[in-house]
Design a protein around this motif. Structure first.
Motif, mmCIF file in Angstrom:
data_model
loop_
_atom_site.group_PDB
_atom_site.id
_atom_site.type_symbol
_atom_site.label_atom_id
_atom_site.label_comp_id
_atom_site.label_asym_id
_atom_site.label_seq_id
_atom_site.Cartn_x
_atom_site.Cartn_y
_atom_site.Cartn_z
ATOM 1 N N THR A 135 0.976 4.017 -2.116
ATOM 2 C CA THR A 135 1.909 3.626 -1.058
ATOM 3 C C THR A 135 1.416 2.389 -0.335
ATOM 4 O OG1 THR A 135 2.608 5.927 -0.759
ATOM 5 C CG2 THR A 135 3.068 4.382 1.037
ATOM 6 N N ARG A 136 0.144 2.376 0.019
ATOM 7 C CA ARG A 136 -0.412 1.228 0.723
ATOM 8 C C ARG A 136 -0.292 -0.039 -0.113
ATOM 9 N NH1 ARG A 136 -6.758 0.657 1.820
ATOM 10 N NH2 ARG A 136 -6.592 0.071 -0.384
ATOM 11 N N GLU A 137 -0.617 0.075 -1.400
ATOM 12 C CA GLU A 137 -0.553 -1.102 -2.268
ATOM 13 C C GLU A 137 0.886 -1.550 -2.491
ATOM 14 O OE1 GLU A 137 -3.174 -2.750 -2.915
ATOM 15 O OE2 GLU A 137 -4.333 -1.198 -1.897
ATOM 16 N N ASN A 138 1.819 -0.600 -2.513
ATOM 17 C CA ASN A 138 3.234 -0.976 -2.633
ATOM 18 C C ASN A 138 3.682 -1.786 -1.426
ATOM 19 O OD1 ASN A 138 3.603 0.265 -5.123
ATOM 20 N ND2 ASN A 138 4.298 2.191 -4.240
ATOM 21 N N VAL A 139 3.208 -1.401 -0.253
ATOM 22 C CA VAL A 139 3.535 -2.151 0.962
ATOM 23 C C VAL A 139 2.937 -3.548 0.889
ATOM 24 C CG1 VAL A 139 3.207 -2.262 3.456
ATOM 25 C CG2 VAL A 139 3.774 -0.084 2.372
ATOM 26 N N VAL A 140 1.683 -3.643 0.456
ATOM 27 C CA VAL A 140 1.023 -4.951 0.330
ATOM 28 C C VAL A 140 1.796 -5.843 -0.644
ATOM 29 C CG1 VAL A 140 -1.059 -6.127 -0.478
ATOM 30 C CG2 VAL A 140 -1.263 -4.058 0.923
ATOM 31 N N GLN A 141 2.199 -5.278 -1.784
ATOM 32 C CA GLN A 141 2.950 -6.055 -2.779
ATOM 33 C C GLN A 141 4.304 -6.498 -2.235
ATOM 34 O OE1 GLN A 141 3.095 -3.732 -6.421
ATOM 35 N NE2 GLN A 141 0.923 -3.253 -6.254
ATOM 36 N N SER A 142 4.971 -5.627 -1.485
ATOM 37 C CA SER A 142 6.275 -5.976 -0.914
ATOM 38 C C SER A 142 6.137 -7.106 0.097
ATOM 39 C CB SER A 142 6.913 -4.748 -0.258
ATOM 40 O OG SER A 142 7.160 -3.735 -1.209
ATOM 41 N N LYS A 143 5.098 -7.061 0.914
ATOM 42 C CA LYS A 143 4.864 -8.140 1.879
ATOM 43 C C LYS A 143 4.543 -9.451 1.162
ATOM 44 C CE LYS A 143 3.331 -5.243 5.755
ATOM 45 N NZ LYS A 143 2.227 -4.912 6.684
ATOM 46 N N SER A 144 3.804 -9.342 0.067
ATOM 47 C CA SER A 144 3.482 -10.548 -0.712
ATOM 48 C C SER A 144 4.746 -11.135 -1.340
ATOM 49 C CB SER A 144 2.463 -10.199 -1.801
ATOM 50 O OG SER A 144 2.177 -11.321 -2.608
ATOM 51 N N ASP A 145 5.636 -10.264 -1.838
ATOM 52 C CA ASP A 145 6.904 -10.737 -2.405
ATOM 53 C C ASP A 145 7.740 -11.443 -1.340
ATOM 54 O OD1 ASP A 145 6.222 -9.696 -4.848
ATOM 55 O OD2 ASP A 145 7.333 -7.821 -4.581
#
Length: 451
Positions: free
Chosen positions: A342-352
């Motif tokens: 979940t944390r990494e999904n949030v990081v990836q979404s912010k990067s996108d």
């Protein structure tokens, strides 16, 4: 001075007809339309997630290695034969027999069940509503993409049409020049044979004829390629009988200069609108990714019918009280640990999201440079127009003076031919300058989002 595509036999397309045909047949537009259909479906699918889910399941199980199950009244019979108390024979005995028979029922060879389940999500950390918003943004993106694709196809058709106009006019000019030079070559040969002209005159005339014939063949090949390119842009198969008829836009019509202010460009450029919708989607994607930290609440209800028998074809009639199971449940689920996904999904979404913002900023700067380049190209094209127009005027005057001198015997036919050829070349150069101006004007319209 106007330059037009001549029309002969076969299907003839005007500029507007060519654009209309391209808008109807272009594979790019058809692809964009299908993407919009898919986007509309995703919006409807998003709303569908807000409704309850109804599931029907049926299962038939065959268990091997079991004997037939038979219901008995052994305890009741024993109590009766032993003269037990009435309570034992009438109440306790049958109750124990029923319990034993119920336990035996778990060992039937054929076990069947039918379940109808209804699930309504009550809370999903905003995933349903956010998902609908993302689907709507995606739909708007595809609507803008369709408009942008149509504008691009229209621009490509216009440019291909202009190129074909130039090549058709070039062929017509060159054919007339070849006929004139051929006539002069024949005259030079006759004059040489009669001693009125030198061999050099014949050689010069023949060289000019050979060069023009080579240019004519090259122009004809280029015209075929240009016609095929235009047909391909229109989404049409190659057809040698198809012709096109139209004119170049006249630079002297005082057309309005495109609005190059960046404030207006940002509102009109469809690429920026698409990036803005993408940015909205990426922002909402962060909310979707963050939902993994929150619980999901669902209300579940269902009814089930269960039937166990020794034979497949034997079925008990459904009875609301005996063999139909009814239930309702409130389910709360929450992930406690999933390997930091979940944390990494949030990081990836912010990067996108940041990548999209960078693309948007880069696009804005790129549009500014594109507009400046197109404006410079248009200014150069206008300068060339004036120069080529002046060249036509000078070549026309030179041809008139040479013709007058030739008629009174003060000028040679070869010089008269050179003057005529210079005029034709000047007109061709001017036509190319007009075409370049048209393309430059259209390019600036496209760069400012006005096309």
């Amino acid at each position: 001075m106007s330059f037009a595509i001549p029309s002969w036999a076969g299907k003839t397309y005007t500029r507007d007809e060519a654009i209309k045909t391209a808008l109807e047949n272009s594979s790019d537009i058809k692809t964009a339309e299908e993407e919009l259909v898919s986007a509309n479906s995703q919006v409807k699918g998003g709303y569908g997630r807000a409704y309850p889910s109804v599931d029907l399941s049926a299962t038939v199980t065959r268990i091997f290695g079991l004997d037939d199950v038979k219901n008995t009244t052994d305890i009741t019979d024993a109590a009766t034969s032993m003269g037990a108390e009435p309570f034992d024979a009438v109440v306790a005995g049958p109750a124990l027999d029923g319990l034993i028979n119920g336990m035996k029922a778990q060992g039937y060879r054929w076990q069947s069940k039918v379940d109808l389940t209804v699930t309504q999500v009550l809370y999903a950390a905003g995933q349903v509503g956010t998902g609908i918003d993302i689907a709507k943004s995606y739909k708007r993106l595809k609507e803008v993409n369709l408009d942008n694709t149509k504008a691009t196809v229209r621009y490509d058709v216009e440019k291909a049409f202009n190129d074909l106009i130039v090549l058709d006019s070039t062929v017509a000019f060159t054919e007339a020049s070849v006929a004139q030079v051929q006539e002069h070559t024949n005259y030079a040969k006759s004059a040489y044979e009669s001693g009125l002209a030198g061999e050099l005159d014949v050689i010069r005339a023949q060289l000019a004829l050979d060069e023009l014939q080579s240019k004519l063949e090259s122009a004809k090949k280029g015209r075929v390629l240009a016609r095929n390119n235009l047909l391909n842009t229109m989404g049409m198969p190659y057809d040698s009988e198809v012709e096109f008829q139209g004119e170049l836009r006249n630079p002297e019509d005082n057309l309005p200069y495109p609005d190059t202010s960046m404030a207006s460009v940002k509102k009109r450029r469809k690429e920026l609108l698409m990036l803005e919708e993408t940015e909205n989607m990426m922002e909402k994607k962060i909310d979707i990714s963050s939902a993994g930290y929150k619980p999901t609440v669902a209300l579940i209800g269902g009814v089930g019918y269960k039937n166990n028998q020794n034979e497949f074809y034997k079925w008990d009639a459904p009875d609301w009280d005996k063999n139909i199971n009814k239930y309702i449940a409130l389910n709360v689920s929450m992930n406690l640990f999933n390997g930091m996904q979940t944390r990494e999904n949030v990081v990836q979404s912010k990067s996108d999201l940041r990548n999209t913002q960078i693309q948007k900023e880069t696009a804005e700067r790129g549009f500014r440079i594109q507009i400046e380049a197109c404006a410079n190209t248009l200014a150069d094209a206008e300068t060339q127009l004036e120069l080529k127009k002046r060249s036509v005027e000078l070549a026309q005057k030179n041809m008139e003076l040479t013709e007058a001198a030739y008629k009174v015997g003060k000028e040679t036919q070869l010089n008269y031919l050179d003057a005529t050829m210079s005029l034709r070349n000047a007109k061709l150069d001017y036509m190319n300058a007009v075409c370049n101006w048209n393309n430059a004007y259209n390019a600036l319209l496209q760069a400012t989002g006005e096309y």
